[in-house]
Write a protein that holds these residues in place. Structure first.
Motif, PDB file in Angstrom:
ATOM      1  N   LEU A   8    -109.938 -28.217 -35.792  1.00 20.76           N
ATOM      2  CA  LEU A   8    -109.942 -29.705 -35.428  1.00 20.76           C
ATOM      3  C   LEU A   8    -108.725 -30.276 -36.113  1.00 20.76           C
ATOM      4  CD1 LEU A   8    -113.443 -30.893 -34.926  1.00 20.76           C
ATOM      5  CD2 LEU A   8    -111.748 -30.266 -32.827  1.00 20.76           C
ATOM      6  N   ILE A   9    -108.713 -30.211 -37.436  1.00 19.02           N
ATOM      7  CA  ILE A   9    -107.946 -30.791 -38.138  1.00 19.02           C
ATOM      8  C   ILE A   9    -106.281 -30.434 -38.099  1.00 19.02           C
ATOM      9  CG2 ILE A   9    -106.988 -31.182 -40.537  1.00 19.02           C
ATOM     10  CD1 ILE A   9    -110.074 -31.370 -41.371  1.00 19.02           C
ATOM     11  N   ALA A  10    -106.265 -28.887 -37.946  1.00 16.18           N
ATOM     12  CA  ALA A  10    -104.991 -28.417 -37.531  1.00 16.18           C
ATOM     13  C   ALA A  10    -104.405 -28.747 -36.363  1.00 16.18           C
ATOM     14  CB  ALA A  10    -105.136 -26.873 -37.837  1.00 16.18           C
ATOM     15  N   ASP A  11    -105.321 -28.746 -35.175  1.00 19.07           N
ATOM     16  CA  ASP A  11    -104.925 -29.327 -33.970  1.00 19.07           C
ATOM     17  C   ASP A  11    -104.443 -30.720 -34.046  1.00 19.07           C
ATOM     18  OD1 ASP A  11    -105.408 -26.678 -33.053  1.00 19.07           O
ATOM     19  OD2 ASP A  11    -107.306 -27.022 -32.115  1.00 19.07           O
ATOM     20  N   TYR A  12    -105.125 -31.545 -34.781  1.00 24.59           N
ATOM     21  CA  TYR A  12    -104.689 -33.047 -34.688  1.00 24.59           C
ATOM     22  C   TYR A  12    -103.344 -33.262 -35.473  1.00 24.59           C
ATOM     23  CZ  TYR A  12    -104.959 -37.823 -35.017  1.00 24.59           C
ATOM     24  OH  TYR A  12    -104.757 -39.522 -34.967  1.00 24.59           O
ATOM     25  N   MET A  13    -103.388 -32.612 -36.590  1.00 27.73           N
ATOM     26  CA  MET A  13    -102.205 -32.987 -37.576  1.00 27.73           C
ATOM     27  C   MET A  13    -100.829 -32.211 -37.014  1.00 27.73           C
ATOM     28  SD  MET A  13    -103.401 -35.237 -39.388  1.00 27.73           S
ATOM     29  CE  MET A  13    -102.000 -35.474 -40.414  1.00 27.73           C
ATOM     30  N   MET A  14    -101.103 -30.846 -36.560  1.00 26.52           N
ATOM     31  CA  MET A  14     -99.808 -30.135 -36.429  1.00 26.52           C
ATOM     32  C   MET A  14     -99.712 -29.657 -34.683  1.00 26.52           C
ATOM     33  SD  MET A  14     -99.967 -27.917 -39.806  1.00 26.52           S
ATOM     34  CE  MET A  14    -101.806 -27.618 -39.951  1.00 26.52           C
ATOM     35  N   PRO A  15     -99.647 -30.681 -33.654  1.00 26.70           N
ATOM     36  CA  PRO A  15     -99.782 -30.832 -32.500  1.00 26.70           C
ATOM     37  C   PRO A  15     -98.484 -29.854 -32.244  1.00 26.70           C
ATOM     38  CG  PRO A  15     -99.158 -32.855 -32.984  1.00 26.70           C
ATOM     39  CD  PRO A  15     -99.613 -32.161 -34.168  1.00 26.70           C
ATOM     40  N   ALA A  16     -98.401 -28.999 -30.976  1.00 31.81           N
ATOM     41  CA  ALA A  16     -97.380 -28.317 -30.584  1.00 31.81           C
ATOM     42  C   ALA A  16     -96.542 -29.041 -29.659  1.00 31.81           C
ATOM     43  CB  ALA A  16     -97.846 -27.046 -30.145  1.00 31.81           C
ATOM     44  N   PHE A  17     -95.263 -29.366 -29.917  1.00 32.40           N
ATOM     45  CA  PHE A  17     -94.656 -29.968 -29.003  1.00 32.40           C
ATOM     46  C   PHE A  17     -93.255 -29.071 -28.934  1.00 32.40           C
ATOM     47  CE2 PHE A  17     -97.637 -33.519 -29.281  1.00 32.40           C
ATOM     48  CZ  PHE A  17     -97.267 -34.246 -28.304  1.00 32.40           C
ATOM     49  N   PRO A  18     -93.213 -28.130 -28.318  1.00 32.36           N
ATOM     50  CA  PRO A  18     -92.026 -27.138 -28.608  1.00 32.36           C
ATOM     51  C   PRO A  18     -90.665 -27.974 -28.616  1.00 32.36           C
ATOM     52  CG  PRO A  18     -93.741 -26.253 -27.310  1.00 32.36           C
ATOM     53  CD  PRO A  18     -94.193 -27.497 -27.624  1.00 32.36           C
ATOM     54  N   ALA A  19     -89.709 -27.547 -29.257  1.00 30.31           N
ATOM     55  CA  ALA A  19     -88.336 -28.223 -29.194  1.00 30.31           C
ATOM     56  C   ALA A  19     -87.745 -27.911 -27.917  1.00 30.31           C
ATOM     57  CB  ALA A  19     -87.485 -27.683 -30.524  1.00 30.31           C
ATOM     58  N   SER A  20     -87.094 -29.015 -27.426  1.00 36.13           N
ATOM     59  CA  SER A  20     -86.362 -29.120 -26.170  1.00 36.13           C
ATOM     60  C   SER A  20     -84.998 -29.636 -26.299  1.00 36.13           C
ATOM     61  CB  SER A  20     -87.303 -29.398 -24.796  1.00 36.13           C
ATOM     62  OG  SER A  20     -87.545 -30.841 -25.359  1.00 36.13           O
ATOM     63  N   ARG A  21     -84.278 -29.534 -25.244  1.00 32.17           N
ATOM     64  CA  ARG A  21     -82.912 -29.969 -25.311  1.00 32.17           C
ATOM     65  C   ARG A  21     -83.240 -31.679 -25.261  1.00 32.17           C
ATOM     66  NH1 ARG A  21     -77.561 -29.837 -24.940  1.00 32.17           N
ATOM     67  NH2 ARG A  21     -76.562 -31.118 -23.729  1.00 32.17           N
ATOM     68  N   SER A  22     -82.620 -32.443 -26.112  1.00 31.88           N
ATOM     69  CA  SER A  22     -82.935 -33.848 -25.892  1.00 31.88           C
ATOM     70  C   SER A  22     -81.547 -34.491 -26.367  1.00 31.88           C
ATOM     71  CB  SER A  22     -83.538 -34.002 -27.234  1.00 31.88           C
ATOM     72  OG  SER A  22     -84.960 -33.463 -27.269  1.00 31.88           O
ATOM     73  N   ASP A  23     -81.619 -35.914 -26.116  1.00 33.30           N
ATOM     74  CA  ASP A  23     -80.537 -37.024 -26.111  1.00 33.30           C
ATOM     75  C   ASP A  23     -80.195 -37.137 -27.754  1.00 33.30           C
ATOM     76  OD1 ASP A  23     -80.347 -37.350 -23.528  1.00 33.30           O
ATOM     77  OD2 ASP A  23     -82.038 -38.743 -23.550  1.00 33.30           O
ATOM     78  N   LEU A  24     -81.270 -36.898 -28.640  1.00 36.93           N
ATOM     79  CA  LEU A  24     -80.887 -36.964 -30.017  1.00 36.93           C
ATOM     80  C   LEU A  24     -81.787 -36.092 -30.870  1.00 36.93           C
ATOM     81  CD1 LEU A  24     -79.638 -39.248 -32.097  1.00 36.93           C
ATOM     82  CD2 LEU A  24     -81.922 -40.404 -31.993  1.00 36.93           C
ATOM     83  N   GLY A  25     -81.049 -35.536 -31.876  1.00 37.06           N
ATOM     84  CA  GLY A  25     -81.874 -34.883 -32.951  1.00 37.06           C
ATOM     85  C   GLY A  25     -82.391 -35.936 -33.935  1.00 37.06           C
ATOM     86  N   PHE A  26     -83.434 -36.008 -34.561  1.00 33.01           N
ATOM     87  CA  PHE A  26     -83.914 -36.761 -35.561  1.00 33.01           C
ATOM     88  C   PHE A  26     -84.457 -35.999 -36.897  1.00 33.01           C
ATOM     89  CE2 PHE A  26     -86.166 -41.431 -35.881  1.00 33.01           C
ATOM     90  CZ  PHE A  26     -85.836 -41.302 -37.330  1.00 33.01           C
TER      91      PHE A  26
END
Length: 202
Positions: A8-26
């Motif tokens: 539960l902690i891992a899923d919350y703290m390290m959610p998967a939002f796979p990198a995708s082409r974006s208007d800006l890198g940050f």
């Protein structure tokens, strides 16, 4: 701590939002794993995931040189052109990374045209980056290139002393940060898991 609680902690703290082409890198500044961060950013740039990269980080950890300058110089050596970089040199915490970084981007780009961002940052801090963006730069489509510089797979975070300390430290701060309105929960993500006795995983 039970395996279920760890998950539960891992899923919350390290959610998967796979990198995708974006208007800006940050790229959120760091003094840890700089080479890995720069290599990840360079690979994303080579793959056409962004055209401009914001690097935000000031003179932290008693160092006179801003994190952004250290990282920026390394990126130039790797082949990222100076014209692609936007350096923010004053931020000393994540809220400032986003607020100062957004203002710096506005000097170079039309903010209204930025609808998506790909975050490059520490794997253990993924949730904090996204929640801080949700608070100070809402409305963006967010994706993440998480950098794991700990030398163990993410699923074994609780077996590595520094990795475990960072994840649990951040997990413990989230409720206070939410109460202080430093962060906002991410749309569509599960809320903070209410656990007891999670301080020392076994």
């Amino acid at each position: 701590m039970t395996p279920h609680a760890l998950q539960l902690i891992a899923d919350y703290m390290m959610p998967a939002f796979p990198a995708s082409r974006s208007d800006l890198g940050f790229l959120f500044g760091t003094r840890h794993g700089v080479d890995q961060f720069c290599e990840a950013a360079h690979a994303l740039w080579q793959d056409g995931m962004f055209e401009r990269l914001l690097v935000s980080g000031g003179p932290t950890a008693g160092q006179a040189t801003a994190e952004a300058d250290v990282i920026g110089e390394r990126l130039l050596r790797l082949g990222v052109p100076e014209s692609a970089l936007i350096l923010e040199r004053d931020a000393t915490n994540t809220g400032e990374n986003v607020r100062f970084g957004r203002a710096r981007v506005a000097e170079h780009m039309d903010l209204s045209a930025i609808r998506s961002v790909v975050v490059i940052g520490k794997l253990c801090s993924t949730r904090r980056y996204l929640m801080t963006l949700q608070r100070h730069w809402p409305g963006l489509r967010m994706s993440v290139c998480p950098v794991n510089y700990f030398g163990v797979p993410a699923e074994r975070w609780h077996e590595h002393a520094e990795f475990r300390s960072r994840v649990l430290g951040e997990f413990g701060k989230i409720p206070d940060y939410l109460a202080l309105d430093f962060l906002r929960e991410i749309d569509g993500c599960a809320p903070y898991p209410q656990l007891t006795g999670w301080g020392t995983p076994s």
